[in-house]
Design a protein around this motif. Sequence first.
Motif, PDB file in Angstrom:
ATOM      1  N   ALA A 118      74.280 -23.507  39.543  1.00 18.30           N
ATOM      2  CA  ALA A 118      75.729 -23.710  39.480  1.00 18.30           C
ATOM      3  C   ALA A 118      76.507 -22.412  39.294  1.00 18.30           C
ATOM      4  O   ALA A 118      77.733 -22.404  39.423  1.00 18.30           O
ATOM      5  N   LEU A 119      75.796 -21.306  39.002  1.00 20.25           N
ATOM      6  CA  LEU A 119      76.467 -20.038  38.719  1.00 20.25           C
ATOM      7  C   LEU A 119      76.156 -18.980  39.761  1.00 20.25           C
ATOM      8  O   LEU A 119      75.082 -18.961  40.355  1.00 20.25           O
ATOM      9  N   VAL A 120      77.101 -18.084  39.946  1.00 23.59           N
ATOM     10  CA  VAL A 120      76.900 -16.913  40.789  1.00 23.59           C
ATOM     11  C   VAL A 120      76.255 -15.821  39.941  1.00 23.59           C
ATOM     12  O   VAL A 120      76.748 -15.527  38.845  1.00 23.59           O
ATOM     13  N   PRO A 121      75.143 -15.216  40.375  1.00 25.60           N
ATOM     14  CA  PRO A 121      74.627 -14.035  39.658  1.00 25.60           C
ATOM     15  C   PRO A 121      75.666 -12.927  39.752  1.00 25.60           C
ATOM     16  O   PRO A 121      75.932 -12.388  40.831  1.00 25.60           O
ATOM     17  N   LEU A 122      76.266 -12.594  38.631  1.00 25.07           N
ATOM     18  CA  LEU A 122      77.391 -11.658  38.654  1.00 25.07           C
ATOM     19  C   LEU A 122      76.996 -10.298  39.201  1.00 25.07           C
ATOM     20  O   LEU A 122      77.816  -9.602  39.829  1.00 25.07           O
ATOM     21  N   THR A 140      75.419  -3.258  25.104  1.00 24.42           N
ATOM     22  CA  THR A 140      75.751  -4.607  24.668  1.00 24.42           C
ATOM     23  C   THR A 140      75.298  -5.663  25.658  1.00 24.42           C
ATOM     24  O   THR A 140      74.838  -6.745  25.277  1.00 24.42           O
ATOM     25  N   ILE A 141      75.410  -5.375  26.954  1.00 22.21           N
ATOM     26  CA  ILE A 141      75.090  -6.386  27.959  1.00 22.21           C
ATOM     27  C   ILE A 141      73.609  -6.440  28.295  1.00 22.21           C
ATOM     28  O   ILE A 141      73.128  -7.440  28.837  1.00 22.21           O
ATOM     29  N   GLU A 142      72.849  -5.421  27.955  1.00 20.30           N
ATOM     30  CA  GLU A 142      71.440  -5.369  28.341  1.00 20.30           C
ATOM     31  C   GLU A 142      70.655  -6.604  27.885  1.00 20.30           C
ATOM     32  O   GLU A 142      69.913  -7.202  28.673  1.00 20.30           O
ATOM     33  N   PRO A 143      70.780  -7.050  26.616  1.00 11.75           N
ATOM     34  CA  PRO A 143      70.002  -8.225  26.192  1.00 11.75           C
ATOM     35  C   PRO A 143      70.444  -9.522  26.856  1.00 11.75           C
ATOM     36  O   PRO A 143      69.766 -10.545  26.728  1.00 11.75           O
ATOM     37  N   TRP A 144      71.568  -9.494  27.562  1.00  9.25           N
ATOM     38  CA  TRP A 144      72.048 -10.691  28.249  1.00  9.25           C
ATOM     39  C   TRP A 144      71.334 -10.918  29.582  1.00  9.25           C
ATOM     40  O   TRP A 144      71.503 -11.968  30.198  1.00  9.25           O
ATOM     41  N   LYS A 145      70.563  -9.949  30.027  1.00  9.52           N
ATOM     42  CA  LYS A 145      69.862 -10.105  31.301  1.00  9.52           C
ATOM     43  C   LYS A 145      68.905 -11.284  31.204  1.00  9.52           C
ATOM     44  O   LYS A 145      68.164 -11.436  30.242  1.00  9.52           O
ATOM     45  N   PHE A 146      68.928 -12.151  32.209  1.00  6.36           N
ATOM     46  CA  PHE A 146      68.086 -13.340  32.204  1.00  6.36           C
ATOM     47  C   PHE A 146      66.673 -12.986  32.658  1.00  6.36           C
ATOM     48  O   PHE A 146      66.416 -11.904  33.191  1.00  6.36           O
ATOM     49  N   ALA A 147      65.753 -13.920  32.444  1.00  4.52           N
ATOM     50  CA  ALA A 147      64.343 -13.672  32.745  1.00  4.52           C
ATOM     51  C   ALA A 147      64.114 -13.359  34.214  1.00  4.52           C
ATOM     52  O   ALA A 147      63.146 -12.675  34.565  1.00  4.52           O
ATOM     53  N   ASP A 148      65.014 -13.840  35.102  1.00  4.56           N
ATOM     54  CA  ASP A 148      64.850 -13.567  36.538  1.00  4.56           C
ATOM     55  C   ASP A 148      65.470 -12.240  36.948  1.00  4.56           C
ATOM     56  O   ASP A 148      65.509 -11.900  38.134  1.00  4.56           O
ATOM     57  N   GLY A 149      65.973 -11.474  35.968  1.00  2.17           N
ATOM     58  CA  GLY A 149      66.535 -10.160  36.238  1.00  2.17           C
ATOM     59  C   GLY A 149      68.018 -10.141  36.532  1.00  2.17           C
ATOM     60  O   GLY A 149      68.603  -9.063  36.682  1.00  2.17           O
ATOM     61  N   HIS A 150      68.649 -11.309  36.608  1.00  2.00           N
ATOM     62  CA  HIS A 150      70.077 -11.382  36.934  1.00  2.00           C
ATOM     63  C   HIS A 150      70.939 -11.498  35.674  1.00  2.00           C
ATOM     64  O   HIS A 150      70.463 -11.871  34.597  1.00  2.00           O
ATOM     65  N   GLN A 151      72.222 -11.194  35.845  1.00  2.00           N
ATOM     66  CA  GLN A 151      73.229 -11.375  34.807  1.00  2.00           C
ATOM     67  C   GLN A 151      74.153 -12.504  35.259  1.00  2.00           C
ATOM     68  O   GLN A 151      74.908 -12.354  36.219  1.00  2.00           O
ATOM     69  N   TYR A 152      74.079 -13.638  34.582  1.00  2.00           N
ATOM     70  CA  TYR A 152      74.911 -14.777  34.959  1.00  2.00           C
ATOM     71  C   TYR A 152      76.155 -14.909  34.086  1.00  2.00           C
ATOM     72  O   TYR A 152      77.100 -15.589  34.457  1.00  2.00           O
TER      73      TYR A 152
END
Length: 444
Positions: A118-122, A140-152
Amino acid sequence: MMRKSLGALLLAAVASTMLSACSTGQGSTESSGNGGASGGVTTIEFWAAPNPTQQAYWQEMAKAYESEHSNVKINVSAIKESPTSEASIQSAIAAKSAPTMSENINRGFGAQLADSKALVPLDTLDGFQDIVKERNMNSTIEPWKFADGHQYVLPIYSNAMLFGWRLDVLKELGYNEPPQTYSEIVELTKKLKDKYGDQKYLWAKADLADPTAWKRWFDFYMLYNAASGGNKFIEGSRFTGDRKAGEEVLAFMDDLRKANGLLARQVTDPFENGVGVFTDVGPWTFTTWKEKYPNLKYGDNFALTMPPVPDGMDPKDSKTFADTKGLVIYASATKEQQAAAIDFIKWVYSDAANDAKWFEQTNLPPARDDLKTNDSFKAILDKQPELKPYAENVPNAIPPMDNAKYNDLQTIIGTEAFNKVVKGQISPAEGWANMQKAIEGALQ
């Protein structure tokens, strides 16, 4: 809401009436939730958090952006909270009436949405890396990276959760500053009990024995993030917990229990009334204290610190939990809407003054690496020095797990380990082992 809702804490009493009056609804006469361009104008729907302060901020930003971009129309309205904001978003997606973008998304719920595509990988959108660079948020944003390598999810604010200490009580025990390691705190607890008996406890909080999922964010995760150096515990569908760190956290709680330093039952405002001398504190707390407990003065009778660490670990390396939410763009939006949305976000965060305005209006620290050093925030922090340690530690705060089952998984932490250790029903090592087995089973 499934966790401490800042919207509820700030203005719950008036939110429903104000939002129903101010909201433009899930669609508008100019554009439906999935509307696109008309007459050369791209219309996007932005759902703000169900908090009047945040909604007003985004309405102001939208109007300012529109004044410079006549080809874009931004309709800002509040996410409906009936029954929850998460349920409203899921219903809109199912009904194909999702907005173009929304805020108020935590990483766990973001994982649910990402799993359903439902989301666009930003990070796939032109301009995203510019936002990260211009907003100075690489750490700050680094730990937000998802397991698939994308930032949603783009984090908007990040409350680096801290522990409060009743400095006045500590001084009575001979301490000029709060202890920082487990053994030091256990020693303090013994002195506290020797002097006050059952009148005072180190940590007085009913939540310690409550298995509700979100409550682990404000006890177990704060301690675990510090002890593990920020280990993510669960990444995607994998349990990646640090056993040594986890057992040390549970052993620390067990040692406090044995020293009679825990009071896990309902007491009215135990920290504020001096029954407990140590507790988690978020920056939203200070508004309430100023009205209800004006006697509490930062640096006078209370102090703020990062979570304590196990013996042998440098307290300067402590990490903590990030009470944080962010912004997403929905995959159902047209390419034109997605481009307009990312450009709007880039415009907002290209000027630190906009983040300063957010901070001043909401008391929620912007998700930036430079809050402590950027002059745009100096006046705010000078006026409210109790916010300085939160600003300083934004890069040291770890967001929630990126797993759609986060509610079930965090409940297991309590039922199998944390709550049982607090109650003296299980050993730390056995609690960790049982918890790990249950979590790994739930992840399959």
